[in-house]
Design a protein around this motif. Structure first.
Motif, PDB file in Angstrom:
ATOM      1  N   SER A 102      46.213  25.558 -55.779  1.00 12.30           N
ATOM      2  CA  SER A 102      46.531  26.714 -55.027  1.00 12.30           C
ATOM      3  C   SER A 102      45.561  27.442 -54.354  1.00 12.30           C
ATOM      4  N   ASP A 138      46.290  25.706 -60.680  1.00 14.47           N
ATOM      5  CA  ASP A 138      46.060  27.013 -60.125  1.00 14.47           C
ATOM      6  C   ASP A 138      44.798  26.604 -59.122  1.00 14.47           C
ATOM      7  N   ARG A 152      47.096  35.014 -67.185  1.00 15.96           N
ATOM      8  CA  ARG A 152      46.072  34.561 -66.184  1.00 15.96           C
ATOM      9  C   ARG A 152      44.933  35.565 -66.028  1.00 15.96           C
ATOM     10  N   GLU A 206      41.570  36.817 -64.671  1.00 11.47           N
ATOM     11  CA  GLU A 206      40.547  36.588 -63.636  1.00 11.47           C
ATOM     12  C   GLU A 206      39.448  37.529 -63.906  1.00 11.47           C
ATOM     13  N   PHE A 224      37.894  27.563 -62.925  1.00  9.94           N
ATOM     14  CA  PHE A 224      38.951  27.598 -63.613  1.00  9.94           C
ATOM     15  C   PHE A 224      38.859  26.709 -64.863  1.00  9.94           C
ATOM     16  N   TYR A 257      43.167  31.110 -69.170  1.00  5.99           N
ATOM     17  CA  TYR A 257      44.566  31.216 -69.516  1.00  5.99           C
ATOM     18  C   TYR A 257      44.809  31.573 -70.862  1.00  5.99           C
ATOM     19  N   TYR A 260      51.375  34.112 -65.405  1.00  2.00           N
ATOM     20  CA  TYR A 260      51.326  32.913 -64.978  1.00  2.00           C
ATOM     21  C   TYR A 260      52.171  31.699 -65.570  1.00  2.00           C
TER      22      TYR A 260
END
Length: 807
Positions: A261, A258, A554, A556, A394, A239, A569
């Motif tokens: 989720s 996150d 965010r 990834e 994460f 992040y 995000y």
């Protein structure tokens, strides 16, 4: 064997067995121990390098089991942690009927031994300097000492085999383990299994153990993926927030939310695919002892909706049976663990991992990847949705992505490869007697392998090849290095005589000289009121106080393919985290009561709200103040700096000592107040005072080393109330301030923008004004340091003696 190996596992197993068979043939033909060790040194050691989850333990077990059918071998299997001994023992008992696991604690007898017997232990249990290890090394009523068991097994016709799990961590600095391996075990066959060997450690292992050829068998990540044993990839999520908003974001909470989720989506995908499996979410907290990180993570998880009963935690630094049990218990959805090294910790249910740790190295990345790479047995052989083909990491610290990507590069660099039998040894018959000869440059040469000789009472440093003699001398590559004699005892010092005989006294050139130093007043009421009136709370700060969420990026990244996807995000702000950080700001001025400071700041914020016609209540106002302090932590520091300078008292310090003493041969100084170079100057400080001494323009009248925290030293007050003592006082001709005295501070470039340096840049003495800050560059010249409006320090101009007059 109960489990059938896949293609690459069988190829690796067959390759290792062919090498061991060649060595076995030569060992059995060799006429004596020297020749047997020669054969083992070239073809008796195999290293299998394969990614986590690819079946390294299975391959090692297959090799041990199959080879046992061809040779009389007793195996010693070493795991990195005590908690993994039972795990390895259970796996061997379940999967390999040709191996018999024996208890190393109670079953150390040569009688009744069979080929294929396995003793599972750790190096620490047999080679450490502790009572448990010492018990294993002593004969008992019913068991032999290991030092006696191994020779007894050889006398009974058995060869000794050693399997080392996680080999890259076994011999790195473990001197006792190396000694036990080379002096007690002396195995004919060694099998090392690891995911990420360090080439330096491998070379060190070969050198210290006398292994001439280490055969490396490698398995690529793609082979394990194609076999369905490990996931196709790992997606790391970090992040990113703008610098001015970074302090507002609770990155740990963002990562947990996150991950929760994604965890729920994985549960739904498993259910839709008809797989009865509860996925596991791992949370790796920092190993710091200062905060209860486990308790905080647990509370955060509960606030996200996880029931207390679904959360497990493990706080030991090594894996154990308890940890393995939790990893298998499907009533647990989250496992919080606090381990510096998570080696050997397998959790096949794990799809997601949240890392709170602040590591950025490759080892960190490899450990994280290893925890979630394995494919659960219930999923193997199935066609699964794309989401279930990946693991997800994460990161609370975005910088950790570099550790993951570098780990992926290291893993991707491994290509499947087999090893050949070493052609450098052969058995020849000379005068009716077999000998193992080494072939070099087409010529065979008999080279005996002698065990290293160690002087009785000496210790061996395997890292540097040196021997420490009982006398304290060190023998290194043929040189005897005698330690310097101990320094003479220093008698208690006095103010009327030198503390050491032979020291020289140097008298002060200006008797009675004293300086002005700053100190804080005893009462702080006016100071607190000043901070409340001075703190810069405007429209920007008011808006920050009303913020509920903040937008972050965010990022990834699939670490093996390096595919990156950025999305927006909304990271919710944590009330507890904001309050904690705000409290830290309030506690920074150590000379003030944080409750008084909080009250005056709250009153000031109330005034600003009223002037703008904004509605509020006490709870809203307190939260808004916390947000402002977190978003702009320098507000209080800047106001405190101004008010500290305004209210600090300038008082007389003690007179400088009439003389100082220095050892014989101390360098003289033309312009020092005592006529001598003070002791303890670093390289940059010495270069600076040499520059002062070389001044021929009469600009510099004298200089003095301003020692910290002496009764006669010059101190300035910093925003936190602490005193700051610049390095030097220089008497400068024609300087208009401070009776011509200038304070000078020498700073290294590496701390140019530390918080301490930035505060010191703006500190100003009531009499002598702001100190001149200098930094020395690599070419030797000094540069002045200035500060930009945003608080960043930078190198401004080349220092000249003449600059001091007008500074």
């Amino acid at each position: 064997m109960i489990v059938s190996p896949c293609k690459y596992q069988k190829e690796a197993t067959d390759n290792a067995l062919s090498i061991f068979r060649y060595a076995l043939n030569q060992i059995e033909l060799a006429p004596d121990e020297v020749n047997r060790r020669q054969a083992a040194a070239y073809n008796g050691c195999v290293l299998i390098q394969a990614p986590t989850g690819s079946g390294k333990t299975l391959m090692a077990g297959l090799i041990a089991e199959d080879f046992t059918r061809e040779a009389k071998v007793v195996w010693f299997w070493f795991t990195p942690f005590a908690g993994l001994v039972d795990q390895a023992s259970i796996a061997l008992k379940k999967q390999f009927t040709g191996l018999r696991v024996r208890d190393i604690q109670s079953d150390r007898m040569a009688m009744g031994t069979k080929s294929g017997d396995v003793f599972v232990s750790t190096w620490a249990a047999v080679a450490a300097n502790n009572e448990k290890a010492r018990r294993l090394r002593r004969d008992g009523d019913l068991s032999l000492a290991l030092d006696s068991l191994v020779p007894s097994l050889r006398e009974a016709g058995f060869h000794i085999g050693v399997v080392v799990d996680e080999a890259h961590h076994t011999f790195s600095g473990a001197t006792e383990a190396v000694r036990f391996y080379t002096e007690v075990m002396q195995p004919e066959f060694t099998l090392l299994i690891t995911a990420t060997p360090d080439d330096k450690d491998v070379d060190k292992f070969k050198k210290t153990t006398g292994i001439a050829e280490l055969h490396r068998i490698t398995v690529s990540r793609q082979d394990a993926v194609d076999a369905g044993l490990i996931k196709a990839g790992i997606k790391s999520v970090a992040y990113l927030a703008p610098e001015e908003q970074r302090a507002l974001v609770d990155f740990q909470m963002a990562a947990l939310a996150d991950a929760k989720s994604v965890h729920e989506r994985i549960k739904a995908e498993l259910k839709a695919a008809g797989v009865d499996l509860t996925p596991l979410m791992l949370v790796q907290v920092a190993t710091s002892e200062r905060d209860d990180d486990v308790a905080r993570a647990r509370e955060n998880l509960k606030s996200l909706g996880f029931p207390e009963s679904a959360i497990a935690s493990y706080t030991s630094k090594e894996p154990s049976d308890d940890l393995m049990a939790v990893a298998l218990d499907e009533s647990k959805e989250v496992l919080i663990f606090k381990m510096a090294v998570a080696l050997g910790f397998d959790a096949p249910r794990a799809f997601t991992l949240v890392s709170m740790r602040g590591a950025k190295d490759t080892d960190f990345g490899i450990q994280v990847v290893g925890r979630i790479l394995r494919v659960h047995r219930r999923l193997q052989g199935r066609k699964l949705p794309d989401m279930l083909g990946y693991g997800y990491v994460f990161l609370a610290d975005a910088d950790n992505q570099t550790g993951l990507t570098s780990a992926a590069e290291k893993i991707n660099a491994i290509r499947t490869g087999l090893s050949e039998v070493s052609p450098y040894t052969m058995v020849v018959n000379i005068a009716g007697q077999n000998q193992v000869q080494v072939v070099q440059n087409g010529q065979s040469t008999f080279v005996p392998v002698e065990p290293p000789s160690v002087t009785p009472g000496a210790t061996v440093d395997v890292r540097f090849g040196s021997t420490v003699m009982p006398s304290g001398q060190t023998v290194l590559e043929g040189l005897v290095l005698t330690p310097p004699p101990a320094a003479p005892a220093v008698p208690g010092g006095t103010t009327s005589a030198p503390t050491l005989p032979g020291n020289v006294w140097y008298n002060l050139k200006i008797p009675g000289l004293r300086f002005k130093t700053e100190r804080m007043p005893i009462g702080t009421e006016a100071l607190v009121a000043c901070i409340g009136a001075t703190v810069a709370i405007g429209d920007k700060e008011i808006a920050a106080g009303m913020r509920a969420k903040t937008a972050v990026v965010r990022r990834e990244e699939e670490i093996f393919s390096r595919t990156v996807n950025d999305t927006a995000y909304q990271a919710q702000l944590s009330e507890a985290e904001i309050a904690r950080r705000a409290q830290r700001v309030l506690f920074e001025p150590e000379y003030l009561d944080p409750r008084e400071l909080h009250a005056v700041l709250l009153k000031r914020l109330e005034t600003e709200y009223l002037s703008r016609g904004l509605e509020f209540n006490k709870a809203h106002l307190e939260r808004a103040l916390d947000l402002i302090l977190v978003a702009s932590p320098s507000l209080v520091r800047q106001a405190a700096r101004q008010c500290a300078a305004k209210y600090a008292e300038a008082v007389d310090g003690a007179p400088l000592p009439e003389y100082i003493e220095q050892p014989p041969g101390a360098r003289t100084s033309r312009l020092n107040l005592y006529g001598v170079m003070p002791a303890g100057l670093n390289r940059d400080e010495l270069a600076f005072v040499e520059l002062l001494d070389s001044d021929l323009t009469s600009t510099v009248e004298w200089w003095h080393r301003n020692e910290p925290r002496k009764p006669w030293s010059i101190g300035l007050i910093l925003p936190n109330g602490a005193q700051y003592f610049p390095d030097f006082v220089v008497k400068v001709k024609d300087r208009a301030f401070g009776d011509g005295m200038l304070l000078v501070e020498i700073k290294g470039d590496h701390i140019l923008n530390s918080g301490d340096t930035q505060d010191k840049m703006l500190a100003s003495h009531q009499i002598y004004r702001r100190p001149m800050m200098l930094s020395r560059e690599a070419d030797g010249r000094f540069m002045t340091i200035q500060q930009e409006s945003n608080g960043t320090n930078f190198l401004d101009q080349v220092f000249r003696i003449g600059l001091m007059s007008t500074f």
